[in-house]
Design an enzyme around this catalytic site. Structure first.
Site, PDB file in Angstrom:
ATOM      1  N   GLY B  92     -12.329 -35.018   8.555  1.00  0.00           N
ATOM      2  CA  GLY B  92     -12.170 -33.660   8.060  1.00  0.00           C
ATOM      3  C   GLY B  92     -11.696 -33.654   6.618  1.00  0.00           C
ATOM      4  O   GLY B  92     -12.043 -34.537   5.848  1.00  0.00           O
ATOM      5  N   LEU B  93     -10.890 -32.664   6.277  1.00  0.00           N
ATOM      6  CA  LEU B  93     -10.391 -32.488   4.911  1.00  0.00           C
ATOM      7  C   LEU B  93     -11.536 -32.426   3.918  1.00  0.00           C
ATOM      8  O   LEU B  93     -11.481 -32.992   2.831  1.00  0.00           O
ATOM      9  CB  LEU B  93      -9.434 -33.627   4.524  1.00  0.00           C
ATOM     10  CG  LEU B  93      -8.097 -33.640   5.249  1.00  0.00           C
ATOM     11  CD1 LEU B  93      -7.256 -34.803   4.759  1.00  0.00           C
ATOM     12  CD2 LEU B  93      -7.357 -32.336   5.027  1.00  0.00           C
ATOM     13  N   CYS B  94     -12.643 -31.795   4.348  1.00  0.00           N
ATOM     14  CA  CYS B  94     -13.741 -31.656   3.391  1.00  0.00           C
ATOM     15  C   CYS B  94     -14.241 -30.220   3.408  1.00  0.00           C
ATOM     16  O   CYS B  94     -15.429 -29.954   3.377  1.00  0.00           O
ATOM     17  CB  CYS B  94     -14.849 -32.657   3.663  1.00  0.00           C
ATOM     18  SG  CYS B  94     -15.362 -32.764   5.360  1.00  0.00           S
ATOM     19  N   GLY B  95     -13.324 -29.293   3.488  1.00  0.00           N
ATOM     20  CA  GLY B  95     -13.675 -27.888   3.339  1.00  0.00           C
ATOM     21  C   GLY B  95     -14.511 -27.372   4.489  1.00  0.00           C
ATOM     22  O   GLY B  95     -14.336 -27.775   5.630  1.00  0.00           O
TER      23      GLY B  95
END
Lengths: 143, 302
Positions: B92-95
């Site tokens: 994750g952590l990709c908008g």
């Protein structure tokens, strides 16, 4: 098209390009036997088996191992689409020897036909790799 | 009003977060560059094989019925069930990227199902989930899944692609699905990744581009050992390559999305730090003023 005395050769695998340049002769492992390609060869589309691929240019040879793929010749352009390809220098001879021994041993007591076929293919690959090393050594390139 | 100590602590913690997101942004940007290079490196092979396949398709459609009959992967058949290969990020952590891709997959499934229902069918949709985010989506939505591939990493190899393609081809050959779509994030540029749906199976021969060699040239080729054998070997490779390219694009997209997301996070953190510093100074000044007032008041009282 003017007569040329070299071929333009590209060797590519899915992951990267290995060779892009001129050659006088390309010696490729066709599915049914070695194929020698010289300039002004007729358009050809061939299936490759596992084996040595040699690209010769003024005594400066490049030798690869290809595990299979396709070869296309048209207009003095040779394109080799290899499933996998390794430069002779990259081949781990000891590993290929081990793979060969293992395949031979398992082939002794292989039961099913598919198993036999797989082992045959593995053996072919190992033998071809060793052959590539052999050719490379003879031409004084490796070790 | 919070005390100065509390504000100082907040500032410190936000600064730490900013440091982390900044680092992640740098890592993602360098990984993105490498992923882009890999897309470039895979291009010559893909272009060549595409050309071969389009030539094959021409030969197969030009009356060579034996050939057309043999090439199961090319054959259109009435669609009863749909397969979707969903290529999503592992991390994750990709908008909004994962949810955009998942939405695209769901949209494709819905549109195709509706189209088939109108024709009187009741299609099942089977998923092949690649990447954790897609897998989670399929599981959460309680959809049918044929297979899952997770943790393909930052550098997927052709081997990963072959494994995925194999599952899709098997399902297609066994008749479990009659059409397979590939859903992934196409890398447009650093800030844009577009979720796209492309048909994987049956193979759609690539269109001939303008300025390609003239028709009829295909027949001049010598085939070794013969046309059938070559094309039979060629099609599965082509499918592998389509999947491989999608995987590479997906990785590049994921890294660029992460880079942008982390840049935003860093910017937000810096804004927050500025605001907090301002508040901190105000609170500090107010405290000092109060103290002075107290001292003065105390002195006057004496």
């Amino acid at each position: 098209m003017a007569t040329r005395n070299t071929l333009h050769v590209e060797v590519v695998t899915a992951e990267h390009e290995l060779y892009n340049g001129e050659a006088e002769i390309v010696d490729a492992p066709g599915a049914d036997g070695q194929l020698g390609i010289l300039p002004e060869h007729a358009p050809l589309l061939a299936l490759l088996g596992p084996g040595p691929l040699q690209i010769k240019l003024h005594g400066n040879d490049s030798i690869f191992f290809v595990s299979g793929g396709f070869l296309e010749v048209s207009n003095d352009r040779v394109t080799i689409l290899a499933d996998t390809a390794e430069q002779a220098e990259e081949i781990d001879e000891a590993r290929a020897q081990a793979a060969r021994r293992q395949a031979e041993e398992r082939l002794q007591d292989a039961q099913s036909r598919t198993e036999r076929a797989e082992l045959q293919a593995a053996l072919m690959r190992a033998l071809s790799r060793l052959k590539v090393v052999e050719i490379a050594r003879r031409s004084g390139r490796v070790r | 009003m919070p005390s100065t100590r509390e504000i100082r602590q907040r500032i410190r913690s936000v600064k730490n977060t900013a440091k982390i997101t900044k680092a992640m942004q740098m890592v993602a940007s360098s990984k993105m560059r490498r992923a882009q290079e890999r897309v470039e490196q895979a291009r010559p092979f893909a272009d060549q094989i595409r050309e071969l396949v389009s030539r094959l398709a021409t030969a197969a459609s030009n009356g060579n019925e034996d050939l057309a009959e043999d090439l199961v992967l090319l054959k259109q058949r009435p669609v009863r069930n749909i397969g979707i290969v969903l290529i999503s990020p592992d991390r994750g952590l990709c908008g909004a990227l994962p949810s955009n891709i998942n939405r695209q997959a769901a949209l494709t499934a819905r549109n195709e199902s509706r189209r088939l229902s109108e024709q009187g069918g009741s299609p099942n949709v089977e998923y092949v989930a690649v990447g954790r985010k897609g897998r989670d989506f399929v599981v959460r939505s309680e959809l049918d899944m044929i297979a899952e591939f997770t943790n393909y990493g930052d550098r997927p190899g052709i081997g990963d692609a072959t494994a995925i393609a194999q599952v899709a081809v098997d399902a297609f050959l066994k008749g479990e699905v009659d059409v397979v779509y590939l859903v992934y994030a196409k890398f447009v540029n650093t800030v844009t990744q577009t979720p796209v749906t492309v048909q994987l199976l049956p193979v759609q021969p690539p269109e001939k581009k303008e300025g390609d060699e003239p028709e009829g040239k295909a027949s001049e080729y010598i085939y070794e050992p013969d046309e059938q054998t070559i094309f039979k070997a060629l099609l599965p490779r082509y499918v592998d390559i389509l999947v491989y390219q999608a995987l590479l694009e997906a990785v590049a997209s994921q890294q660029s999305a992460q880079m942008v997301a982390m840049k935003n996070a860093t910017d937000n953190a810096n804004d927050l730090i500025q605001d907090l510093t301002l508040t901190y100074n105000k609170v500090r000044q107010a405290a000092i003023t109060t103290q002075i007032l107290e001292v003065v008041a105390g002195a006057e009282a004496l």
